[in-house]
Design a protein around this motif. Sequence first.
Motif, PDB file in Angstrom:
ATOM      1  N   ASP A   1      37.373   6.451  29.589  1.00 57.51           N
ATOM      2  CA  ASP A   1      38.313   5.909  30.573  1.00 57.51           C
ATOM      3  C   ASP A   1      38.483   4.412  30.320  1.00 57.51           C
ATOM      4  O   ASP A   1      37.897   3.582  31.010  1.00 57.51           O
ATOM      5  N   VAL A   2      39.264   4.078  29.327  1.00 59.43           N
ATOM      6  CA  VAL A   2      39.424   2.678  28.925  1.00 59.43           C
ATOM      7  C   VAL A   2      40.079   1.857  30.035  1.00 59.43           C
ATOM      8  O   VAL A   2      39.684   0.715  30.288  1.00 59.43           O
TER       9      VAL A   2
ATOM     10  N   GLY B   1      39.899   2.347  33.312  1.00 56.90           N
ATOM     11  CA  GLY B   1      38.878   2.107  34.335  1.00 56.90           C
ATOM     12  C   GLY B   1      37.861   1.076  33.878  1.00 56.90           C
ATOM     13  O   GLY B   1      37.427   0.227  34.653  1.00 56.90           O
ATOM     14  N   SER B   2      37.495   1.140  32.615  1.00 50.64           N
ATOM     15  CA  SER B   2      36.551   0.154  32.071  1.00 50.64           C
ATOM     16  C   SER B   2      37.165  -1.242  32.089  1.00 50.64           C
ATOM     17  O   SER B   2      36.476  -2.219  32.375  1.00 50.64           O
ATOM     18  N   ALA B   3      38.464  -1.334  31.806  1.00 52.61           N
ATOM     19  CA  ALA B   3      39.150  -2.635  31.855  1.00 52.61           C
ATOM     20  C   ALA B   3      39.165  -3.170  33.283  1.00 52.61           C
ATOM     21  O   ALA B   3      38.972  -4.370  33.511  1.00 52.61           O
ATOM     22  N   LEU B   4      39.354  -2.274  34.261  1.00 53.99           N
ATOM     23  CA  LEU B   4      39.329  -2.709  35.663  1.00 53.99           C
ATOM     24  C   LEU B   4      37.941  -3.211  36.056  1.00 53.99           C
ATOM     25  O   LEU B   4      37.810  -4.223  36.757  1.00 53.99           O
ATOM     26  N   LEU B   5      36.904  -2.493  35.609  1.00 56.82           N
ATOM     27  CA  LEU B   5      35.541  -2.953  35.896  1.00 56.82           C
ATOM     28  C   LEU B   5      35.257  -4.285  35.211  1.00 56.82           C
ATOM     29  O   LEU B   5      34.611  -5.162  35.788  1.00 56.82           O
ATOM     30  N   LEU B   6      35.741  -4.424  33.990  1.00 58.05           N
ATOM     31  CA  LEU B   6      35.559  -5.687  33.280  1.00 58.05           C
ATOM     32  C   LEU B   6      36.264  -6.829  34.008  1.00 58.05           C
ATOM     33  O   LEU B   6      35.736  -7.939  34.105  1.00 58.05           O
ATOM     34  N   LEU B   7      37.438  -6.545  34.550  1.00 52.05           N
ATOM     35  CA  LEU B   7      38.151  -7.539  35.353  1.00 52.05           C
ATOM     36  C   LEU B   7      37.340  -7.908  36.599  1.00 52.05           C
ATOM     37  O   LEU B   7      37.241  -9.084  36.958  1.00 52.05           O
ATOM     38  N   ALA B   8      36.737  -6.912  37.245  1.00 48.86           N
ATOM     39  CA  ALA B   8      35.905  -7.177  38.427  1.00 48.86           C
ATOM     40  C   ALA B   8      34.701  -8.039  38.059  1.00 48.86           C
ATOM     41  O   ALA B   8      34.344  -8.967  38.800  1.00 48.86           O
ATOM     42  N   VAL B   9      34.082  -7.769  36.917  1.00 44.35           N
ATOM     43  CA  VAL B   9      32.942  -8.575  36.469  1.00 44.35           C
ATOM     44  C   VAL B   9      33.404 -10.005  36.184  1.00 44.35           C
ATOM     45  O   VAL B   9      32.752 -10.978  36.578  1.00 44.35           O
ATOM     46  N   GLY B  10      34.549 -10.141  35.516  1.00 47.35           N
ATOM     47  CA  GLY B  10      35.081 -11.469  35.216  1.00 47.35           C
ATOM     48  C   GLY B  10      35.409 -12.259  36.472  1.00 47.35           C
ATOM     49  O   GLY B  10      35.086 -13.447  36.578  1.00 47.35           O
TER      50      GLY B  10
END
Length: 194
Positions: A150-151, A153-162
């Motif tokens: 789920d790329v 979803g992973s990008a969204l999580l990465l955005l949340a971490v950032g």
Amino acid sequence: MGRRTGEDRAVLGAGAFGLFAEMLLVGLAVSVLSLAAVTALPAVAAGVAHVRRHLHGRPDGVADLGRDFLAALRGGWVSWVAAVVVLVVLAFNVAAGASGAVPGGTGVVVVTCAVTAVVVVALLRAAARWTPGARWRGLLSAGARAAYDDVAGSALLLLAVGLSCLVVWMFAPLVVLVPGLLCFATVAVEARAR
């Protein structure tokens, strides 16, 4: 004061204010449970389970979060300690690359930051899959698969971490609330994937 009416409960325990209060509670609880550093992953798993219970209207007291944390600790300590060791090694690589002591330090920093981002996303996705009795080794591999499958979803999580890093950079004391933000983001990404 008399008993609260249904309208009072809706104002105090539901809607945007209720979610904000839960985010604060989960952030503080996960921060306290993560003070030992190696307990961070089980603490996040307990926080995600708490958020999920809250959103589904099930009992979501602090005692339930504590019980989930203790259950998550029993799921295989070697795996979550290894995850923390990997993150410490990656942080050391970034520090060494940024210090200028390593030839090609800028490249080392860029590559290490990219690897760290992938590892953090996989760990958050593993925490989202935790259930009482689950083994961490299987959860970590499932989290890595989910991060790859789920790329978006992973990008969204990465955005949340950032964004969480940006919040801490802007006002460092908010670091105790960041775990709550990440738990909510993890639950949202997993719900979106379903």
